[in-house]
Design an enzyme around this catalytic site. Structure first.
Site, PDB file in Angstrom:
ATOM      1  N   LEU A 152       0.845  -1.201   0.000  1.00  0.00           N
ATOM      2  CA  LEU A 152       0.000   0.000   0.000  1.00  0.00           C
ATOM      3  C   LEU A 152       0.878   1.247   0.000  1.00  0.00           C
ATOM      4  CD1 LEU A 152      -3.012   0.782   0.093  1.00  0.00           C
ATOM      5  CD2 LEU A 152      -2.909   0.637   2.568  1.00  0.00           C
ATOM      6  N   HIS A 153       1.571   1.485  -1.130  1.00  0.00           N
ATOM      7  CA  HIS A 153       2.385   2.699  -1.229  1.00  0.00           C
ATOM      8  C   HIS A 153       1.479   3.860  -1.627  1.00  0.00           C
ATOM      9  CE1 HIS A 153       2.791   2.451  -5.723  1.00  0.00           C
ATOM     10  NE2 HIS A 153       2.572   1.186  -5.467  1.00  0.00           N
ATOM     11  N   MET A 154       2.065   5.015  -1.944  1.00  0.00           N
ATOM     12  CA  MET A 154       1.223   6.213  -2.022  1.00  0.00           C
ATOM     13  C   MET A 154       0.141   6.165  -3.106  1.00  0.00           C
ATOM     14  SD  MET A 154       2.345  10.185  -1.781  1.00  0.00           S
ATOM     15  CE  MET A 154       3.283  10.007  -0.267  1.00  0.00           C
TER      16      MET A 154
END
Lengths: 157, 115
Positions: free
Chosen positions: B36-38
């Protein structure tokens, strides 16, 4: 993960010269390059890639902070530079407000989990008003380093 | 006449109260390799903001507001992380369904890990 694990204290800038988003990214990337954090001749490529990423969606998430970032195969170890601007930077932030504190983060291409851990530490502190306020008040690179080290030891900061 | 109106209003409020209190919970597993990166976090927050319900996400240690991108960035949700999502409000069930689709079925339109 702690700030001291990935922030390059040599590359922090307490008064950014640039006042626009691309200029600030270039300034911080050049500072990391000068500190020897990139391979030879990689600075321009890395800078352009960060700007390209930033244009896809602003990393100015509001509250006066921005965290431009990329993953890059030339980078072997997660590294970040911190830059401050008292005048404020137009970062096209989500809340449309100027940005005063920038943390530029570059991660190796093949370590997505470390990238997420670094983001976790960054936002756990940036989320707190007291930390953001202290950060903005740093006038020297030594103050900035002291603050980040203190934050490493104090989760409430 | 006055009594009639009064009753109608009381009934409506009772129904609203019931709807407001609907609560749903689900466990969602992050399936894309990069976690769940940006970019996916922004998709997540966008979907959450389409609903009126109050939505919280927890990774077991940290419990945050699903509608805040800064909050979601604090979760360090790597591939394989299981997040507990709680929605409370009139559209709680719809919110959980939409978030499950994004995280588990579409996996944010990103690749799953290579085996």
């Amino acid at each position: 993960m702690k700030f001291r694990d990935f922030v390059c204290f040599e590359a922090t800038i307490t008064e950014l010269q640039a006042s626009d988003r691309e200029g600030v990214i270039a300034e911080l990337a050049a500072s990391l390059d000068k500190a020897g954090m990139f391979g030879d001749g990689k600075c321009e490529e890395i800078t352009n890639q960060i700007i390209k990423r930033e244009k896809e969606a602003s990393t100015g998430l509001g509250k006066g902070v921005a965290v431009p970032h990329i993953k890059h195969k030339a980078i072997k170890k997660l590294i970040a530079a911190v830059g401050l601007s008292s005048a404020g930077i137009d970062f096209l932030a989500l809340d449309k407000q100027p940005v005063y504190s920038v943390i530029l983060l570059i991660s190796p291409a093949d370590e997505p989990d470390k990238h997420l851990k670094a983001m976790e530490s960054i936002f756990k502190h940036l989320q707190q008003e007291r930390f953001r306020s202290f950060l903005r008040q740093c006038r020297t690179t030594q103050h900035l380093e002291d603050l980040l080290i203190e934050a490493d030891e104090d989760p409430s900061l | 006449m006055t009594t009639g109106w009064g009753n109608a209003i009381i009934e409506m409020q009772a129904e609203e109260d019931t709807l407001e209190n609907v609560e749903y919970e689900a466990e969602l597993e992050i399936k894309n390799a990069e976690g769940l990166h940006m970019r996916p976090a922004m998709q997540f927050v966008d979907i959450a903001n389409r609903f009126d319900s109050e939505i919280n996400v927890s990774n077991g240690e940290t419990d945050v507001d699903a509608k805040s991108i800064m909050n979601i960035s604090m979760l360090a949700a790597t591939c394989g992380t299981k997040l507990k999502i709680r929605a409370k409000g009139p559209d709680a069930q719809k919110a959980i369904i939409a978030l499950r689709e994004l995280v588990e079925e579409k996996h944010f339109d990103e690749p799953k890990p290579k085996r």
